[in-house]
Design a protein around this motif. Structure first.
Motif, short mmCIF file in Angstrom:
data_model
loop_
_atom_site.label_atom_id
_atom_site.label_comp_id
_atom_site.label_asym_id
_atom_site.label_seq_id
_atom_site.Cartn_x
_atom_site.Cartn_y
_atom_site.Cartn_z
N VAL A 29 0.79 -1.10 0.14
CA VAL A 29 -0.10 0.11 0.03
C VAL A 29 0.79 1.11 0.04
N LEU A 30 2.01 1.14 0.36
CA LEU A 30 3.03 2.50 0.77
C LEU A 30 3.99 2.56 -0.50
N ALA A 31 3.94 1.35 -1.12
CA ALA A 31 5.23 1.23 -2.04
C ALA A 31 4.95 2.30 -3.28
N LEU A 32 6.40 2.94 -3.59
CA LEU A 32 6.38 3.56 -4.68
C LEU A 32 6.49 2.90 -5.95
N PRO A 33 6.38 3.73 -7.06
CA PRO A 33 6.29 2.98 -8.31
C PRO A 33 7.57 2.31 -8.45
N GLU A 34 7.67 1.39 -9.36
CA GLU A 34 8.70 0.19 -9.52
C GLU A 34 10.10 0.95 -9.92
N ARG A 35 9.97 2.15 -10.71
CA ARG A 35 11.13 2.83 -11.07
C ARG A 35 12.09 3.28 -9.95
N PHE A 36 11.42 3.67 -8.93
CA PHE A 36 11.91 4.17 -7.61
C PHE A 36 12.46 2.94 -6.54
N HIS A 37 12.30 1.70 -7.08
CA HIS A 37 12.75 0.54 -6.23
C HIS A 37 14.41 0.39 -6.57
N PHE A 38 15.18 0.75 -5.63
CA PHE A 38 16.60 0.32 -5.90
C PHE A 38 17.23 -0.84 -5.43
#
Length: 646
Positions: free
Chosen positions: A609-618
């Motif tokens: 629920v709090l996850a940012l879009p996948e492009r921000f997953h480092f």
């Protein structure tokens, strides 16, 4: 030393103590389910109390002592609960944590711990005093409380760091992963190495020190670098069901499957032998503590007693004992439905509770509450209770394992609170507090913590899962001690367990005990506590690596600040106090953020629920960089902060 007329049990002190106890209980519950360890909370609570009461016009040393006394119940009740009660969910007896039952077990068990520890105060603190290192440290913090500002700043900075990293991790915005893992094949050898990126585990390592850090990570290396590859190469073929299940998995998936199904039970065997050894090695001290406690109780009746030596009246303690035991008898009767079983269960609980509170108090006096092997005490209780219940109910009883866990849970809460209580009374003895007021405050703090444990456990279970990973909760909170208790109780009542692995683990434990005894005979500074090794064997390697790194950081800071192998305990505590506060801040900040994140997860029924879009997953590289920054801040704060004056 303060005068007995100095204000102690004031309304504001009680209110602040209860607030801190509840907060620290929730934080320790999360930490214990996550990593299998809890931390003592008296010193952070004392620092916070001095700062808050100063803002309210100034507090006395005895008010601050009352605050840390009640607040310390947050760690002891959390340990007693998370070591045992989740086993009832793991066994499938409960689907969630029932409020009234958790309250009865934790609250009444904790209050029994307070009562059982009262007659031990005179023998262990006054007449034949034990060191009680954390009690002494808390007293020194209270006596040096003229300037709590720097300590509060360290706590606040570390708390913010821990919270930020937690919200950035997988359960929050998913900017960084929870773990940095490398696995693969070297020929037929299954290789695995990695670390969790939790700042809280660094804090745990700093507090327990390098010795324990080396022991726990060595236990994990034994499991992951030796036992799992050996099982995969030589024994997997004899387990076609497991082999078929992991045939198409990656190296990491195969390693975790073998660990879950087989290798972690090495840790079960090591813990079992460690728990039995703990009791055997303390047999003389146990009898001495019980005898002196009973003698002190008889001696304390009648006569004029100074205010600084006045315990809770024995008459009211006996009345309270009956009042607390009767609801537990009814609870046991509700489980087994047979008075001829529930009454012996209650008797076992009372006798084991008093005996093991004595053991816990003695161990806390020698090595401190943070190193007190309450889990070993609880395993021994469950084994003894199971053996008696097998005779009464039969090995195939469907409720035998549950009944044994219920006895163990009450004893565990009592033992955890009892050991912690003596630490607080030691601090009070040094600063001139009134014992009965501290004992009353600990009872209030204990019951306050028990009021919130079921909601916290239900929240964590719904958001993260507790026990074995599932499709819904692949990164569940391991609850290692509770899983162990469930395994032991289930195995005693007809459950299927890999007894061969447990037996090998027991043999490993025996070797560790023999090695530690050899070190003891040589008066070596380095020791190998068997229960610490068992935790390392039982838990995933990546959880133990940051604990080792935190212990290494503690060692480096101590050396840079002039500590040597001959430094006494008071000097070690004084030098490490800024680092200890930073460690406590990291743990509390991360744990409280973990609980806060659980609310939107449960409400939305979405883990992301709090996850940012996948492009921000480092990736793990950025996670390691973040952890390195935390280590640098930790080192700077611990190395450069002013050391309190002796």
């Amino acid at each position: 030393m303060a005068s007995s007329a100095t204000p102690q049990l004031t309304f504001r002190a009680v209110l602040l103590s209860v607030f801190l106890a509840v907060i620290l209980a929730a934080a320790n519950a999360y930490l214990g389910l996550f990593a299998g360890l809890t931390i003592a909370t008296a010193i952070p609570a004392a620092v916070i109390s001095m700062g808050v009461l100063r803002l309210l016009g100034g507090g006395t040393i005895l008010e601050n002592n009352i605050v840390q006394t009640g607040a310390s119940a947050g760690s002891s009740i959390a340990a007693g609960v998370i070591f045992t009660i989740p086993a009832l969910v793991i066994l499938g007896y409960w689907q969630d944590f029932r409020y009234s039952w958790v309250l009865a077990i934790a609250g009444l068990g904790g209050l029994l711990g307070v009562l059982f520890s009262v007659p031990l105060r005179r023998s262990m603190i006054v007449e034949d005093p034990l060191p009680f290192p954390e009690g002494k440290a808390a007293a020194e913090v209270l006596k040096a409380g003229e300037n709590p500002g720097p300590g509060l700043k360290i706590l606040a900075l570390a708390g913010g760091v821990g919270a930020l990293v937690k919200v950035a991790a997988e359960s929050g915005m998913r900017l960084i992963p929870d773990n940095a893992i490398v696995s693969g094949w070297m020929g037929k050898y299954l290789g695995f190495m990695g670390t969790n990126l939790s700042p809280a585990l660094l804090g745990v390592g700093y507090i327990v020190g390098l010795n324990v850090g080396i022991v726990v990570v060595s236990g994990s290396i034994l499991s992951w670098q030796f036992a799992i590859p050996i099982y995969h190469m030589f024994f997997l073929g004899s387990d076609p069901e497991l082999a078929a299940r992991i045939a198409d998995g990656s190296a990491e998936q195969i390693g975790r499957a073998i660990w879950s199904a087989k290798v972690r039970y090495l840790g079960v065997g090591t813990m079992l032998i460690g728990g039995v050894w703990t009791l055997f090695s303390l047999r003389k001290s146990l009898m001495s503590g019980v005898k002196s406690g009973l003698a002190a109780a008889r001696k304390g009746s009648g006569g004029v007693v100074a205010e600084t030596d006045r315990d809770l009246p024995m008459k009211w303690m006996l009345i309270a004992l009956v009042a607390f035991v009767m609801p537990l008898l009814l609870l046991y009767q509700a489980i087994v439905g047979n008075w001829f079983v529930s009454v012996p269960m209650t008797i076992i609980m009372i006798v084991a509770g008093f005996l093991f509170v004595s053991v816990s108090a003695y161990l806390a006096g020698l090595i401190g509450s943070s190193n007190n092997p309450v889990s070993g005490i609880t395993i021994s209780t469950i084994l003894f209770a199971s053996a008696v219940l097998v005779l009464m109910l039969g090995r195939d009883s469907p409720i035998g394992a549950v009944a044994a866990i219920m006895i163990g849970a009450v004893v565990c809460c009592a033992a955890a609170v009892g050991g912690d209580n003596l630490q607080d009374l030691k601090a009070g003895y040094i600063v001139g507090a009134t014992p009965w007021k501290q004992q009353l405050m600990l009872g209030i703090g204990t019951f306050s913590c028990a009021l919130i444990m079921a909601p916290v456990l239900n929240l964590l279970a719904a958001a993260y899962g507790i026990g074995a990973p599932t499709a819904e909760h692949p990164n569940s909170l391991a609850a290692p001690q509770a899983t162990l208790m469930a395994s032991v109780a289930k195995g005693m009542f007809g459950g299927e367990l890999p007894w061969t692995m447990i037996g090998i683990g027991a043999a490993i434990g025996a070797v560790i005990i023999a090695f530690d005894e050899w070190l003891k005979s040589r008066k070596a500074k380095f020791r190998v506590p068997v229960l610490a090794a068992a935790i390392g064997i039982y838990l995933p390697l990546e959880l133990m690596v940051p604990i080792f790194l935190g212990g290494l950081l503690s060692h480096i800071v101590g050396r840079r600040r002039g500590l040597t192998a001959n430094s006494d305990e008071a000097e070690v505590d004084r030098v490490h106090r800024p680092g200890t506060l930073f460690a406590a801040g990291l743990i509390t900040g991360e744990a409280l953020m973990g609980i806060a994140i659980a609310f939107p997860i449960v409400i939305s029924k979405r883990a992301d629920v709090l996850a940012l879009p996948e492009r921000f997953h480092f990736g793990a590289g950025i996670g390691l960089l973040v952890l390195a920054v935390v280590v640098w801040l930790f080192y700077r704060s611990s190395r450069n902060a002013p050391v309190p004056q002796a």
